[in-house]
Design a protein around this motif. Structure first.
Motif, PDB file in Angstrom:
ATOM      1  N   GLU A 142      33.962  50.854  31.396  1.00 11.51           N
ATOM      2  CA  GLU A 142      34.542  51.359  30.145  1.00 11.51           C
ATOM      3  C   GLU A 142      35.677  52.338  30.426  1.00 11.51           C
ATOM      4  O   GLU A 142      36.703  52.316  29.757  1.00 11.51           O
ATOM      5  N   GLU A 143      35.464  53.196  31.433  1.00  7.91           N
ATOM      6  CA  GLU A 143      36.520  54.159  31.784  1.00  7.91           C
ATOM      7  C   GLU A 143      37.761  53.443  32.317  1.00  7.91           C
ATOM      8  O   GLU A 143      38.889  53.802  31.983  1.00  7.91           O
ATOM      9  N   LEU A 144      37.525  52.397  33.120  1.00 11.27           N
ATOM     10  CA  LEU A 144      38.661  51.626  33.639  1.00 11.27           C
ATOM     11  C   LEU A 144      39.443  51.012  32.480  1.00 11.27           C
ATOM     12  O   LEU A 144      40.673  51.062  32.449  1.00 11.27           O
ATOM     13  N   ASP A 145      38.722  50.454  31.510  1.00 16.37           N
ATOM     14  CA  ASP A 145      39.368  49.900  30.309  1.00 16.37           C
ATOM     15  C   ASP A 145      40.234  50.952  29.631  1.00 16.37           C
ATOM     16  O   ASP A 145      41.385  50.709  29.294  1.00 16.37           O
ATOM     17  N   ARG A 146      39.643  52.121  29.439  1.00 15.59           N
ATOM     18  CA  ARG A 146      40.337  53.186  28.718  1.00 15.59           C
ATOM     19  C   ARG A 146      41.616  53.611  29.448  1.00 15.59           C
ATOM     20  O   ARG A 146      42.596  53.998  28.820  1.00 15.59           O
ATOM     21  N   HIS A 147      41.607  53.533  30.770  1.00 14.13           N
ATOM     22  CA  HIS A 147      42.795  53.928  31.539  1.00 14.13           C
ATOM     23  C   HIS A 147      43.784  52.782  31.730  1.00 14.13           C
ATOM     24  O   HIS A 147      44.786  52.931  32.417  1.00 14.13           O
ATOM     25  N   GLY A 148      43.471  51.627  31.145  1.00 14.90           N
ATOM     26  CA  GLY A 148      44.429  50.516  31.201  1.00 14.90           C
ATOM     27  C   GLY A 148      44.292  49.617  32.413  1.00 14.90           C
ATOM     28  O   GLY A 148      45.169  48.803  32.689  1.00 14.90           O
ATOM     29  N   ALA A 149      43.172  49.727  33.173  1.00 18.93           N
ATOM     30  CA  ALA A 149      42.981  48.871  34.354  1.00 18.93           C
ATOM     31  C   ALA A 149      42.292  47.571  33.931  1.00 18.93           C
ATOM     32  O   ALA A 149      41.211  47.615  33.342  1.00 18.93           O
ATOM     33  N   ASN A 150      42.890  46.459  34.255  1.00 17.03           N
ATOM     34  CA  ASN A 150      42.325  45.167  33.853  1.00 17.03           C
ATOM     35  C   ASN A 150      41.112  44.801  34.704  1.00 17.03           C
ATOM     36  O   ASN A 150      41.032  45.146  35.875  1.00 17.03           O
ATOM     37  N   ARG A 151      40.172  44.088  34.077  1.00 14.30           N
ATOM     38  CA  ARG A 151      38.991  43.611  34.801  1.00 14.30           C
ATOM     39  C   ARG A 151      38.831  42.115  34.571  1.00 14.30           C
ATOM     40  O   ARG A 151      38.961  41.642  33.446  1.00 14.30           O
ATOM     41  N   SER A 152      38.593  41.365  35.646  1.00 15.17           N
ATOM     42  CA  SER A 152      38.460  39.906  35.553  1.00 15.17           C
ATOM     43  C   SER A 152      37.776  39.373  36.792  1.00 15.17           C
ATOM     44  O   SER A 152      37.747  40.030  37.838  1.00 15.17           O
ATOM     45  N   LEU A 153      37.223  38.182  36.698  1.00 13.27           N
ATOM     46  CA  LEU A 153      36.692  37.499  37.886  1.00 13.27           C
ATOM     47  C   LEU A 153      37.839  37.001  38.755  1.00 13.27           C
ATOM     48  O   LEU A 153      37.685  36.762  39.940  1.00 13.27           O
ATOM     49  N   ALA A 154      39.015  36.800  38.129  1.00 13.76           N
ATOM     50  CA  ALA A 154      40.165  36.257  38.854  1.00 13.76           C
ATOM     51  C   ALA A 154      41.018  37.381  39.445  1.00 13.76           C
ATOM     52  O   ALA A 154      41.047  38.488  38.930  1.00 13.76           O
ATOM     53  N   HIS A 155      41.656  37.104  40.557  1.00 20.24           N
ATOM     54  CA  HIS A 155      42.783  37.921  41.032  1.00 20.24           C
ATOM     55  C   HIS A 155      43.676  36.963  41.807  1.00 20.24           C
ATOM     56  O   HIS A 155      43.369  36.619  42.945  1.00 20.24           O
TER      57      HIS A 155
END
Ligand code: ZN
Ligand code: ZN
Length: 412
Positions: A367-380
């Motif tokens: 949630e904190e990563l989301d709030r700071h604008g860091a994307n989360r995904s299974l892909a990279h």
């Protein structure tokens, strides 16, 4: 190159991977994932690892012919299940502080003609099953590295005009060259190169750009950088302070974009080998960070399956700068292998952001990563978008623009 010289350079390269890439510590164990066609080289790595003090070295061989047979013959259900004992085992190995090496040399045409539904199901299933293992690569707790060696299939794709033996030799020569293996003291040459990358990183970290503006043929893109973004390049320290070099070769400096701060259109400038399928002549359009439109001349189905993998694969997770004049791009060879092509070209990645590219990011909850604008995904998945025609401006805190790249090269 005669056989004896080849052997000498292979030994040097194996040593470089173990000492500089992994910086393997006394008593540490190593897990190697290797293409069966790279066995002679993988065995050299195993020997060097024990010489460097490894406790155990495990090798997981992947046989691309067996993989191809499975895609041709196995029932559909085989692509939506994954051997969890395998991913759990690897996760446990990382938890115990092991080092991980991938000898990455995929056949770019391996899955040509295979129904794309099978490929995308298998990719998604594997990505989900290996989530726990991959988190160790993302959070910086373990040393890991990727390096490549020629295989007959890969060499034939890069040098189709040469006979198999000459093609493999030519590819070895290029790999040795860009990995500084011909230098009198390869380790010293790497130290000098890493210091040069570090000075770029320090400069960019001091700049604190709010955004980057890209302009080039087919590209007009604004990428915002989140507050607290951190640039990296060359070697990374683990959380315990062990320096390692995850990519050999490496020419990039990179950070993360603001997930919802990407606007405009970007054109891919090099073919992208996405797990055995080539994607070429593609373009992505973003609104508020999200991919809202895309096209490809070749491999559209593969591109679709990548973007549709999950919610986060509709967004970017990495911004990387590489001058158009670099030891790799100066060779003028398309490698059809992202480890090389991404280090010859500015690139962006679809999918997950590395938490360590955000200040205090490794300790943040999702949630904190989301709030700071860091994307989360299974892909990279990195894709190349640099060219001799690319200009980039950096937007400073007061909103003014300054030249960062001109005609593909550093202007700063
Ligand atoms: Zn990158
Ligand atoms: Zn990347």
């Amino acid at each position: 190159m005669e056989q004896q010289r080849l052997e000498t350079y292979m030994d040097r390269y194996a040593e470089l991977i173990v000492r500089i890439g992994l910086n393997l510590q006394q008593g540490q164990s190593l897990f190697v994932n290797a293409n069966l066609d790279s066995a002679p080289f993988a065995r050299k790595v195993v020997r060097k690892a024990y010489e460097a003090g490894a406790r155990q070295v495990y090798v997981d061989w992947n046989d691309e012919t067996v993989t191809r047979i499975k895609y041709e013959c196995a029932p559909d259900e085989a692509f939506t299940e994954y051997p969890l004992w395998k991913s759990k085992g690897l996760e446990e190995f990382m938890e115990q502080g092991g080092a991980y090496l991938q000898i990455y040399a995929p056949n770019p045409e391996l899955l040509k003609g295979i129904p794309s539904g099978r490929v995308s199901a298998a990719n998604k299933t594997a990505a989900e099953a290996n989530k726990g293992f991959r988190s160790y690569l993302y959070k910086g707790s373990n040393v890991w590295a990727m390096a490549s060696v020629p295989t007959p299939a890969w060499a034939a794709k890069v040098f189709p005009e040469l006979d198999p033996e000459a093609a493999a030799m030519e590819l070895w020569d290029k790999i040795f060259r860009v990995n500084r293996i011909y230098e009198e003291d390869p380790v010293a040459a790497w130290e000098a190169h890493l210091a040069a990358l570090q000075s770029r990183v320090d400069l960019l970290n001091a700049k604190r750009y709010r955004a980057l503006h890209y302009r080039g043929p087919g590209t007009d893109l604004r990428v915002e950088l989140p507050e607290g973004h951190v640039w990296f390049g060359g070697s990374n320290p683990t959380t315990a302070g062990v320096r390692f070099l995850p990519n050999l070769p490496t020419e990039e400096v990179f950070t993360l974009p603001r997930k919802d701060g990407v606007h405009g259109t970007v054109k891919g400038t090099l073919p992208l080998n996405y797990s055995g399928t080539m994607i070429e002549g593609f373009s992505l359009t973003f609104r508020d960070g999200r991919i809202v439109d895309y096209s490809a001349e070749k491999g559209l189905e593969a591109l679709t399956s990548l973007i549709e993998m999950d919610e986060g694969s509709h967004y970017l997770g990495e911004v990387a700068l590489v001058p158009h004049r670099s030891p790799i791009s100066d060779l003028g060879v398309i490698f059809y292998n992202t480890l090389f092509d991404e280090n010859a070209s500015c690139h962006l990645a679809i999918g997950n952001a590395y938490p360590y590219t955000l200040k205090d990011g490794t300790g943040m909850t999702p949630e904190e990563l989301d709030r700071h604008g860091a994307n989360r995904s299974l892909a990279h998945v990195d894709f190349m978008m640099g060219s001799a025609g690319l200009d980039i401006d950096g937007e400073t805190a007061d909103g003014s623009l300054e030249p960062l790249f001109r005609q593909g090269n550093w202007a700063l």
